[in-house]
Design an enzyme around this catalytic site. Structure first.
Site, PDB file in Angstrom:
ATOM      1  N   ASP A   1       0.703  -1.246  -0.227  1.00  0.00           N
ATOM      2  CA  ASP A   1       0.029   0.099  -0.150  1.00  0.00           C
ATOM      3  C   ASP A   1       0.959   1.185   0.163  1.00  0.00           C
ATOM      4  OD1 ASP A   1      -3.417   0.487   1.474  1.00  0.00           O
ATOM      5  OD2 ASP A   1      -1.857   2.179   1.190  1.00  0.00           O
ATOM      6  N   ILE A   2       0.249   2.109  -0.591  1.00  0.00           N
ATOM      7  CA  ILE A   2       0.489   3.196  -0.860  1.00  0.00           C
ATOM      8  C   ILE A   2       1.116   4.128   0.134  1.00  0.00           C
ATOM      9  CG2 ILE A   2      -0.443   4.788  -1.727  1.00  0.00           C
ATOM     10  CD1 ILE A   2       1.847   5.497  -4.289  1.00  0.00           C
TER      11      ILE A   2
ATOM     12  N   ASN B   1     -13.109  -3.318   2.564  1.00  0.00           N
ATOM     13  CA  ASN B   1     -13.617  -2.005   2.459  1.00  0.00           C
ATOM     14  C   ASN B   1     -14.930  -1.980   1.808  1.00  0.00           C
ATOM     15  OD1 ASN B   1     -12.399  -0.959   4.911  1.00  0.00           O
ATOM     16  ND2 ASN B   1     -10.889   0.129   3.333  1.00  0.00           N
TER      17      ASN B   1
ATOM     18  N   GLY C   1     -15.245   3.062   4.078  1.00  0.00           N
ATOM     19  CA  GLY C   1     -14.089   3.438   3.747  1.00  0.00           C
ATOM     20  C   GLY C   1     -13.360   3.177   2.576  1.00  0.00           C
ATOM     21  N   GLN C   2     -14.184   2.691   1.313  1.00  0.00           N
ATOM     22  CA  GLN C   2     -13.340   2.287   0.041  1.00  0.00           C
ATOM     23  C   GLN C   2     -13.082   3.417  -0.664  1.00  0.00           C
ATOM     24  OE1 GLN C   2     -15.601  -0.500  -1.850  1.00  0.00           O
ATOM     25  NE2 GLN C   2     -14.500  -1.117  -3.691  1.00  0.00           N
TER      26      GLN C   2
ATOM     27  N   HIS D   1      -9.980  -5.232  -3.145  1.00  0.00           N
ATOM     28  CA  HIS D   1      -9.223  -5.519  -2.578  1.00  0.00           C
ATOM     29  C   HIS D   1      -8.875  -5.657  -1.045  1.00  0.00           C
ATOM     30  CE1 HIS D   1      -9.775  -0.788  -2.216  1.00  0.00           C
ATOM     31  NE2 HIS D   1      -8.848  -0.789  -0.973  1.00  0.00           N
ATOM     32  N   LEU D   2      -7.735  -6.721  -1.031  1.00  0.00           N
ATOM     33  CA  LEU D   2      -7.841  -7.180   0.971  1.00  0.00           C
ATOM     34  C   LEU D   2      -7.202  -6.479   1.574  1.00  0.00           C
ATOM     35  CD1 LEU D   2      -9.881  -9.317   1.873  1.00  0.00           C
ATOM     36  CD2 LEU D   2      -8.519 -11.080   1.168  1.00  0.00           C
ATOM     37  N   HIS D   3      -6.997  -6.042   2.310  1.00  0.00           N
ATOM     38  CA  HIS D   3      -6.093  -5.350   2.841  1.00  0.00           C
ATOM     39  C   HIS D   3      -5.630  -6.174   4.096  1.00  0.00           C
ATOM     40  CE1 HIS D   3      -6.828  -1.207   2.507  1.00  0.00           C
ATOM     41  NE2 HIS D   3      -7.780  -1.054   2.091  1.00  0.00           N
TER      42      HIS D   3
HETATM   43  P1  DGP Z   1      -9.358   1.681   0.219  1.00  0.00           P
HETATM   44  O1  DGP Z   1      -9.667   2.958   1.519  1.00  0.00           O
HETATM   45  O2  DGP Z   1      -9.833   0.188   1.156  1.00  0.00           O
HETATM   46  O3  DGP Z   1     -10.081   1.851  -0.872  1.00  0.00           O
HETATM   47  O4  DGP Z   1      -8.216   1.312  -0.080  1.00  0.00           O
HETATM   48  C1  DGP Z   1      -7.540   2.075  -1.009  1.00  0.00           C
HETATM   49  C2  DGP Z   1      -6.570   1.845  -0.908  1.00  0.00           C
HETATM   50  O5  DGP Z   1      -5.052   1.856  -1.809  1.00  0.00           O
HETATM   51  C3  DGP Z   1      -5.146   3.019   0.372  1.00  0.00           C
HETATM   52  O6  DGP Z   1      -4.826   2.127   1.194  1.00  0.00           O
HETATM   53  C4  DGP Z   1      -4.131   3.612  -1.040  1.00  0.00           C
HETATM   54  C5  DGP Z   1      -3.833   2.803  -1.478  1.00  0.00           C
HETATM   55  N1  DGP Z   1      -3.773   3.400  -2.561  1.00  0.00           N
HETATM   56  C6  DGP Z   1      -4.050   4.169  -3.751  1.00  0.00           C
HETATM   57  N2  DGP Z   1      -3.526   4.121  -4.728  1.00  0.00           N
HETATM   58  C7  DGP Z   1      -2.575   3.711  -5.201  1.00  0.00           C
HETATM   59  C8  DGP Z   1      -1.372   3.605  -5.709  1.00  0.00           C
HETATM   60  O7  DGP Z   1      -1.250   4.160  -6.729  1.00  0.00           O
HETATM   61  N3  DGP Z   1      -0.569   2.517  -5.238  1.00  0.00           N
HETATM   62  C9  DGP Z   1      -0.554   1.928  -4.381  1.00  0.00           C
HETATM   63  N4  DGP Z   1      -0.030   0.857  -4.052  1.00  0.00           N
HETATM   64  N5  DGP Z   1      -1.815   2.240  -3.669  1.00  0.00           N
HETATM   65  C10 DGP Z   1      -2.082   2.785  -3.282  1.00  0.00           C
END
Ligand code: DGP
Length: 114
Positions: free
Chosen positions: A30-31, A87, A93-94, A100-102
């Site tokens: 996650d970024i 989410n 909070g999506q 995607h599964l965190h």
């Molecule tokens: P959610 O809020 O559950 O939809 O999680 C989306 C997640 O995606 C959030 O924690 C940040 C991550 N994210 C968003 N954009 C990018 C990206 O360009 N690269 C990566 N690696 N993660 C990202």
């Protein structure tokens, strides 16, 4: 459904720190990590939200969950434990509409989530 950032990551159009891949699942860091280990497991076949999943997606969703569990085990994270979260839409909070599964690990999680 519209293209998302995650489709671009699957197609290698934008970079990501990919930690796992098979024919159906991709996982990358996650970024904006919320724990020492924070990895997103996504299906290569896009489904916008969990609410859009159907019985046809049963195996894929199981595969996502098991891929996360296997990776956590391989990384030595399973004994201390971890959290997996998906989410769904605004109140969940999506922010990216490609399920995607965190996988969060490396610190003690709190409950309830904020
Ligand atoms: P959610 O809020 O559950 O939809 O999680 C989306 C997640 O995606 C959030 O924690 C940040 C991550 N994210 C968003 N954009 C990018 C990206 O360009 N690269 C990566 N690696 N993660 C990202």
């Amino acid at each position: 459904m519209s293209d998302t950032l995650f489709s671009k990551i699957i197609r290698r159009e934008i970079p990501a720190d990919i930690v796992f891949e098979d024919d159906e699942v991709l996982a990358f860091r996650d970024i904006n990590p919320q724990a020492p280990t924070h990895v997103l497991f996504i299906p290569k076949r896009a489904i916008a939200t969990l609410d859009d999943a159907t019985d046809n997606d049963q195996a894929l969703l199981g595969r996502l969950m098991l891929a996360a569990a296997r990776w956590a085990r391989e990384q030595g994270l399973a004994e201390r434990g971890y959290r997996v979260v998906m989410n769904c839409r605004d109140d969940g909070g999506q922010s990216v509409h490609h399920i995607h599964l965190h996988l969060l690990a490396g610190r003690r999680m709190t409950w309830p989530p904020g």
